[in-house]
Design an enzyme around this catalytic site. Structure first.
Site, PDB file in Angstrom:
ATOM      1  CB  CYS C 156      -0.955   0.008   1.186  1.00  0.00           C
ATOM      2  SG  CYS C 156      -0.138  -0.236   2.773  1.00  0.00           S
ATOM      3  CE  LYS C 212       6.610  -5.696   3.206  1.00  0.00           C
ATOM      4  NZ  LYS C 212       5.472  -5.727   4.143  1.00  0.00           N
ATOM      5  CG  HIS C 250      -0.630   4.749   3.201  1.00  0.00           C
ATOM      6  ND1 HIS C 250      -1.221   4.807   4.449  1.00  0.00           N
ATOM      7  CD2 HIS C 250      -0.198   3.454   3.070  1.00  0.00           C
ATOM      8  CE1 HIS C 250      -1.160   3.606   5.019  1.00  0.00           C
ATOM      9  NE2 HIS C 250      -0.556   2.781   4.221  1.00  0.00           N
TER      10      HIS C 250
END
Lengths: 357, 357, 357, 357
Positions: C156, C212, C250
């Protein structure tokens, strides 16, 4: 007073345990010498045991960091290592082990709810019912304990209104109380309330909290019977308990009715002059004044007033007439200091000053 | 119904004005054709006027963005441009101008508190007291107004408990109510509450809110006299109003006593079956059910339940016996939708369906 | 298209599973017919299994509430009950079971990180690298799978900047990127982040998130080799990942440098015209525009912009020159919709439209 | 040192003014004797002037509460009443009045941004560039001032990374810095940020903050020329500044590159040993260590670390290699103490110890 009493903390790695250790750092009378936690932490140093989950702003005191963590089963070591213990055990295990510690001669000052309504166990707010400590020898006799005993601290949710009501109850006999609490997330410990459940939210439910809020003051305002406390059933409390997104500090909106309506001046004067054994005995953690009244129309406020007087005082405000009962007001206290570890330490200080320890 | 009514918004640039404009976008009956704000915005396009202070998630509807902002003094243009107005004027100026608009033949549906206790002005919750609209011709006669009139919406703080109490009051005569509100910051408009005053905080004071919360339901539950409303004085409310750090949604903890204690089933059934004119008339913004009961022990919650049924319903829960009064429960409603612009629009929809507009 | 595909949810009781179930309610192509969770939920109805821990605003869809929960081991039932599955399994168990499902002929669209860097598993942002689906037959051949396969969704944290960078990368070859994320608490699932750890706080650490964020875009921007993806090593990302006290959304602050500096107009035009297969194929959950640019100086904002275009778009803003690199901007996307379940559903829609399902 | 210096506060009723008054309570060297605010407060007592808008946890010190508020125009009274002033004036009026005060013989330590880039005005972080005070006699000569002068404090946003970078810059020559700040709402004063704009939100914009963050360190790291400061142009900073929903504490995520890459040990050692004049001179408000490094993977955190070392230290952590530049880390400092009033007081203490006052 040349030597400090040695103190053990049962449940030392949890939030309340950490708060005890933090508040007892440099305490003039007490010294943490013994820490007890679950099997998972056993034989680690305390610093290792709480690595990654120390939640206090202050660092771990060095003297505690290097203590070896013991399990609650290891009573023999406890009996050697400490003069009394604070219990921050979880309720399910608290009953058994607090009794075993007391039986082994180790006095227990407990934050757990287990023994709050045990008939011969005093539940103490030091400024309100210090005379309840007189039950200790009766408790010891009831149970055949020689040196150990159990004393408990009431629930954090009642700290914001019990002392203010006690100040009035003496002279005007409180009969009915409505209270709505807005309680901080630290009251649930750690991890406690998930952030997803409380950010931009109010949760109007805290398991068991309303019945505690309604019942505990009846024991605290009660009297000593021959073998057990006699609850004060002259008043009834109705409580609504809510969780709100604040870190520390429990606020209470209170409406109350007395046998005879006090004047505003009588109430303010009762609060202003309210004092107790902790103040007379100048206990180290006692607030200078147990109750602070603020006259501004928008106080107390959780963040601004929770730290008042070492975070050990209740701040009250907004005293005004109530259309249904006599008066209404707002009370606030710090739930993890006055309402948890600080409240426990004040009890221990009272026990010490009164020669029970 | 081939042509939409033309709507003006007085106080169009503030938070409530923006909420009106957003909720009226694509409304089947109404169309915003006229926007009124202060001198500083006059003759700008609406988009220019709110540049940097448009607070809604949705963008400004194109048709409104290009409207020219007028001042409240320019009634002549208003009279030409719209069939009725929503007033989100600030209280100090609302009295004078709402009356002038009504006098000029323009019906006013108002969010301001100015006229809430004006004897011949209906204060309407459409599901609760739609029959109060019958005062309109009397109001017009009293004042010599031909076509204009004033109808007002009550305060947002009472929306979470007034409908649930109304459902019970009819059959069991409510007599006493304690209510503690936990109100969101959007209730104060923009900029409203400073973030420094409310992050990690509760403010137990909102100016004027407690007296509104105690008094307004008496008018809403009241009846029509010959020239003025007769307040229902058969019950008394005591309110504690608090500001908490949530965005939208006002929660209320309520304890109440009736003439005769209803059973739990009677209350749940009264809530379940509660319905009113907005549902019968299938008004566009009417919730399917005005009251939603949730049986979980920890609901309603502010963030999870505020948007229930187009954010126009009240969500209730935690119905349980009260140690002092008969029952207690928790209610929740969305303060800027049901409690402000949405509530105003529902009144206008009712006025339209009833041929007052 | 007269019959909907039957869908299973692995990890159906967690937050991401709940989000899938909520977003798939009334989906035109897919229908949840099968729910898989841990042993503790097995053979309960789904409604029972999530009692007290359903975290969505909408209620559980009736058709899912009554499904019987199965365990992941019961592949036979899964194979009968569904045409493909969404996996929201926890990383530790995801590897084994996603492969077993694929081997059993059940295509898997996964949210887990397990297979993100498996060489023959496509990691898809449907607007960015839909051609990576061509790896599916190779993957099946590599592993001897006939009908099953695995496709994964990226983390995400990268959704807020990967599409905006992809729009520029094609023509101007991005070489260096600094990104600092401010990520919402819902990204950690439930209970996830303790409220005590995040209220009035920023935590500048999310385990594994920075690597990531730095690595995944290289695979997504990469190309198909004969048997495996070839990563795009022409650019380097440095990421700082932070947890902030917001519910959803986010945000990313991004500075980037290209092989040749694009003009502001080129960037804005690339974003404005950016579109992809989901838009051409009119996939049900596709945003109308994958990238929305806002010209206000203080946008995007987490709460105001996360829901843009079904919460499936990235909102960008504040494009300005960077003193060190070429340009800087701010990106925002909804982490539990675009960044989790919504992103997974869009992949499945693409698979369906492209006849892989 | 038998008599305390008399201090005036310009802009005494605002948040920074209140912070000065609070921090100066019981200061060993300074005593607030004079308070200056706008016309609206003139001739009120200070207590009256801030009634309802005193935002500190501590009460107003009694000695300040009864001071009579003066206006900035009344320089004559200031000249009689105080030995120097702290200026917390708003930027628009600061330029004129700070110069007038200095011209009248009253030294000014300013929080305003007005004079930060005035060529002969020192901008001081006491541990970093105390030698810049040598500009004072040149400034006085330039302007014909006999006793007065102006010294300024840099912006709060740079405090979290300037000292940590200074510790490295000396030996390894920093060349490039990316910094993303996450700044608390108290940085905007009161009322400052509306709660509606920041609850559950991040605002990626603070007017003017990024250019301040990029430029001010160049002056602080600069050197004294004959008549003016020479900026250090050997390095470039790129800043992203964000407002997040925290009360106090500014966090910075920093990536930097040096002329020659330092080892991790060199950086940690530079931070560990970093010290300056405030420590050598044992200034009352100096932190024991200007930089505290925390080795936990998830520190510093805003709420846990902002109060470190009297809230006057910078806490750093997460030092790790950067894929693009040499290293990255996280820094944190308290914005209203170190970053505002506390930083100003430390400058004044340095001036006093160095005999400039």
């Amino acid at each position: 007073m040349n030597k400090k009493l040695r103190v053990g903390i049962l449940g030392a790695t949890g939030m309340v345990g950490q708060q005890y250790i933090t508040l007892l750092n440099n305490h003039p009378w007490f010294e943490v010498t013994h820490v007890v936690a679950s099997q998972a932490s056993a034989l680690k140093t305390y610093a290792q045991a709480v690595e990654g989950r120390w939640h206090m702003q202050q660092n771990i005191p060095d003297s505690v960091a290097r203590l070896t963590v013991r399990t609650v089963q290891d009573i023999a070591t406890s009996a050697e290592s400490c003069d009394f213990v604070f219990s921050a055990l979880d309720t399910p295990v608290a009953k058994e082990w607090e009794e075993q510690y007391a039986a082994a001669g180790i006095p227990v000052v407990s934050n757990a709810s287990t023994h709050r309504h045990t008939p011969d166990v005093p539940m103490i707010i030091p400024e309100v019912n210090p005379e309840h400590l007189k039950m200790i020898p009766i408790q010891q006799k009831n149970r055949g304990w020689l040196k150990g005993f159990i004393v408990v601290k009431p629930n954090c949710s009642i700290q914001s209104y019990t002392a203010p009501l006690a100040a009035i109850h003496k002279t005007h006999k409180i009969q009915k109380v409505f209270v709505t609490t807005m309680q901080s997330i630290s009251g649930a410990g750690h991890p406690g309330v998930a952030s997803y459940d409380i950010l931009d939210n109010v949760v109007p439910y805290i398991g068991g909290e309303e019945s505690k809020s309604e019942l505990e003051p009846r024991k605290i305002f009660g009297s000593l019977g021959e073998h057990a406390f006699v609850y004060d059933e002259s008043f009834t409390i109705s409580a609504h308990c809510n969780r709100v997104p604040t870190i520390d500090g429990h606020m209470a909106c209170v409406s109350f009715e007395c046998e005879k309506k006090p004047t505003k001046e009588e109430i303010l004067s009762a609060w202003e002059s309210f004092t107790g054994e902790p103040q007379h005995l100048q206990l180290p953690l006692a607030p200078e004044k147990p109750i602070h009244y603020r006259s501004e129309e928008n106080r107390p406020q959780t963040r601004l007033d929770r730290d008042t007087d070492k975070a050990m005082a209740v701040t009250v405000g907004r005293l005004r007439e109530d259309p249904l009962f006599h008066w209404k007001f707002v009370g606030l206290s710090h739930n993890t200091i006055r309402g948890a570890a600080g409240g426990g330490i004040l009890i221990a200080e009272l026990l010490y000053a009164k020669k029970y320890l």
